[in-house]
Design a protein around this motif. Sequence first.
Motif, PDB file in Angstrom:
ATOM      1  N   ALA A  65      -2.464   5.035   3.695  1.00  0.00           N
ATOM      2  CA  ALA A  65      -3.263   5.191   4.928  1.00  0.00           C
ATOM      3  C   ALA A  65      -4.118   3.951   5.172  1.00  0.00           C
ATOM      4  CB  ALA A  65      -4.140   6.435   4.813  1.00  0.00           C
ATOM      5  N   ASN A  66      -4.684   3.390   4.085  1.00  0.00           N
ATOM      6  CA  ASN A  66      -5.504   2.171   4.215  1.00  0.00           C
ATOM      7  C   ASN A  66      -4.668   0.980   4.686  1.00  0.00           C
ATOM      8  OD1 ASN A  66      -7.986   3.256   3.526  1.00  0.00           O
ATOM      9  ND2 ASN A  66      -7.680   2.919   1.320  1.00  0.00           N
ATOM     10  N   ILE A  67      -3.462   0.866   4.087  1.00  0.00           N
ATOM     11  CA  ILE A  67      -2.560  -0.236   4.474  1.00  0.00           C
ATOM     12  C   ILE A  67      -2.171  -0.097   5.938  1.00  0.00           C
ATOM     13  CG2 ILE A  67      -0.208  -1.136   4.160  1.00  0.00           C
ATOM     14  CD1 ILE A  67      -0.543  -0.626   1.128  1.00  0.00           C
ATOM     15  N   THR A  68      -1.851   1.121   6.374  1.00  0.00           N
ATOM     16  CA  THR A  68      -1.463   1.370   7.776  1.00  0.00           C
ATOM     17  C   THR A  68      -2.586   0.979   8.735  1.00  0.00           C
ATOM     18  OG1 THR A  68      -0.106   3.229   7.008  1.00  0.00           O
ATOM     19  CG2 THR A  68      -0.591   3.138   9.372  1.00  0.00           C
ATOM     20  N   LYS A  69      -3.814   1.362   8.358  1.00  0.00           N
ATOM     21  CA  LYS A  69      -4.985   1.061   9.199  1.00  0.00           C
ATOM     22  C   LYS A  69      -5.217  -0.453   9.271  1.00  0.00           C
ATOM     23  CE  LYS A  69      -9.870   2.322   9.582  1.00  0.00           C
ATOM     24  NZ  LYS A  69     -10.999   3.021   8.900  1.00  0.00           N
ATOM     25  N   GLU A  70      -5.076  -1.105   8.129  1.00  0.00           N
ATOM     26  CA  GLU A  70      -5.297  -2.553   8.064  1.00  0.00           C
ATOM     27  C   GLU A  70      -4.257  -3.306   8.891  1.00  0.00           C
ATOM     28  OE1 GLU A  70      -5.351  -5.898   4.564  1.00  0.00           O
ATOM     29  OE2 GLU A  70      -6.034  -3.871   4.010  1.00  0.00           O
TER      30      GLU A  70
END
Length: 903
Positions: A528-533
């Motif tokens: 989820a963090n990678i997607t947001k970034e």
Amino acid sequence: MLGALAKKVFGSANDRYIKGLKKSVEAINALEPTVQALTDDALKARTPWLKGRIAAGESLDDILPDAFATVREAAKRVMGQRHFDVQLMGGIVLHRGQIAEMKTGEGKTLTATLAVYLNALSTKGVHVITVNDYLAKRDAEWMGHVYSFLGLTTGCIVHGLSDQERQAAYGCDITYGTNNEFGFDYLRDNMKFTLGEMVQRDFNFAIVDEVDSILIDEARTPLIISGAAEDSSAMYKAINKLIPKLVDADYEKDEKSKSITLTEDGNEHVEVILRDAGLLTEGSMYDLANVLLVQHVTQALRAHKMHLRDIDYIVQNDKVVLIDEFTGRMMEGRRYSEGLHQALEAKEGVTVQNENQTLASITFQNYFRMYPKLAGMTGTAMTEAGEFSEIYKLEVVEMPTNRPCIRDDQNDVVYRTAAEKYTAIVELIEDCQTRKQPVLVGTVSIEKSEELSSMLKAKGIKHNVLNARHHEQEAFIVGDAGLPGAVTIATNMAGRGTDIQLGGNQELRIQRELSELGEGADREAAIANITKEIAANKAIALEAGGLFIVGTERHESRRIDNQLRGRTGRQGDPGASVFFLSLQDDLMRIFGSERIDSMLVKLGLEEGEAIIHPWINKALEKAQQKVEARNFEIRKNLLKFDDVMNDQRKVVYAERKELMAATDVSNDIIGMRHDLIETLVARAIPPKAYPEEWDMAMLHEEALRLFGLDLPLTDWAKEEGIADQEILHRLMDAADRKMAEKVAQYGPEVIRDVEKNLYLSILDQLWKDHLLTLDHLRQGIGLRAYAQKDPLNEYKREAFGLFEELLTNIGERVTMVLSHVELRMMPPEGLTPHGPASMTETHEDPALAHDPLAAADPQRLLRGHAPAPRDAEDASTWGRVGRNEPCPCGSGKKFKQCHGKVS
């Protein structure tokens, strides 16, 4: 003008074709609600249902809508990717055996699953050919999830697999692999000794990814399997030391045709140098005894003056590794022929490998034309549509993009000097990085990419370099090229296989950063963090104008430039591209930039100033078209010569396959023996010659040499009323009796096995020698042009004569060896002589039974087994027909003079 008006009103032929595909797409889309409602098990059950429809007589075209709807739904469930309508169109084009030109980022890999699945339902196998092992493994694993879900098997052919692993991969419904591996497997299969050792099955359907790279760029060089010849490394090293002594006036080089020749002064200078070095002891360098010296000098000259380190090759691990000029990749295992590679090894001071002798070879043109149905996909094929049509009978269809392309392709920027050009490029890169706009810089060689890299380092600009030296990190470097402010230098972008996505590639980041993190809440949170970034980075990159493509030089092929441009503006993203040129670039220099340079100086073009005009773009395009046309002629010429060998290759390989499939080749052996006797008798007893003119001494000598028969031929010739036919039959009977005695002595199984293995061994040895002869013929055939003769026609004529000689030599050699061979019968240890026979030297299977009935009746052995019934109208029922047998078609002629005649 009328054509342009008609195109405006009715659309181009390509537009009309695309319009026609929409009906099929509508039929597929209409099935989507029904397929969506199915459970996973019900969706999987559609595969056997579709196979059943094929078995019942329906064609692949009949089941296409159902098959495509099935794959689309499976991809959506397994990978979370639903095929766009344009991808469905692309799948139809591939299934029809055409080339789909789909722009970068339009999802060619996913498109291929549609045609692959449909054609795999026939259970005859589908091959998907890629440009490198990485893409083959990636695509087989990635798309293999969809095929596996639908009950189909997927294999992958990469370098280093054993024959058993290759057999298993080719036995799958779908097989991924590289063009080189498929081609070499074909050649290796035709060097095997049993059908069980062969790894490939019959060709059915192939889809070639990056079809222009494989079928156009790589078609210039044939695949060759070779064996080591004599060691001549000392000569290469000795000649290499002499080349630096030559001066510019000693040779002339033509960069357009990439050739180099010695001048008259150069010939004299070289001869003096060779004499001083003790390499030329007598006569001229061009005397027959010194002809090898000319070859060594020529190749050493080419190595030093035409082939440049870090552009044409790199030196790595004590080896000279060639670099593909079109993809910038290292070509492991690929070597130049005719001693050029050894000359490069001597130049670079690495170990000089032995010269090689060709054992088997084939061009990609002839390999891929063996597939009954062939298709391809690439981002750039329209510029070569004529060649695809002429050579491969493949039509190119330009597919529309899923979203409109809004890329800004700017006019070329031309500077007088390379230094000015690179200064401008660095300034543009610096500006883009400041604005957080990602930049992809395309160079034409490793040397140029590293030169630019050092300039960027001096300016403190952070960047990545993608060339043959950094091949292993390729996917990750390309995956990061879309980050805000990223600067990536690449030698070539053809067949990279990984899209440059603005903000970064999510799959590759997860693979790189979370490979050691197991399944669970932590992994989900990290994803989820990678997607947001990535989403935040994409917004920044979009705001800055998308990916900016900077070309540092025009390539000799427009396709390569288009491939570089095509990396930006994917799926409707913004982007821009521009090419920087200088009058010192290879393409500009070769096509007469001196005149332009002097004109620009007169016009007062100052340092740092550039010319930008659409006319320059058009002029460069014409120059590129000239080079493309010349390269096409080279490939076409190569194919014309290889077609001659290919016709012979087909005959020999078909004969090998029949031999391996046969259990008994005695009829062929008898036919060879009788043919040979007929030829000898015809030579010794010419038509209408008197008995005193007969050459019975020669016939006696040949009968002794070839058949081991010491017959009173001179006495036969003195008999009253004897004719050539009587002598012919006596000689045949004597030779047949001798062979029958061998069969009676050793047993039929042993002799049948010896005949088959010997026939195969001699065929292979003489075919290898024949290839060497053709190589030598090919190298010198161009000189026939000086005698006003067409080299191709001369090559065809002489090659045919050599092939007829090969067939004659095979029969002679097989007959002679079989007539003279003596086998030692040795009982195995621990058994009495009456136990099962154990054979050494020529027979590897110790458990073959002995047939007492056959031994009692030698003539029965020569007659062989009763053949299966033959249908005169159906050649497939004839099986193996002896060359001297009556032709099964009922013509009354011998088979060798009718359907078995070599044309």
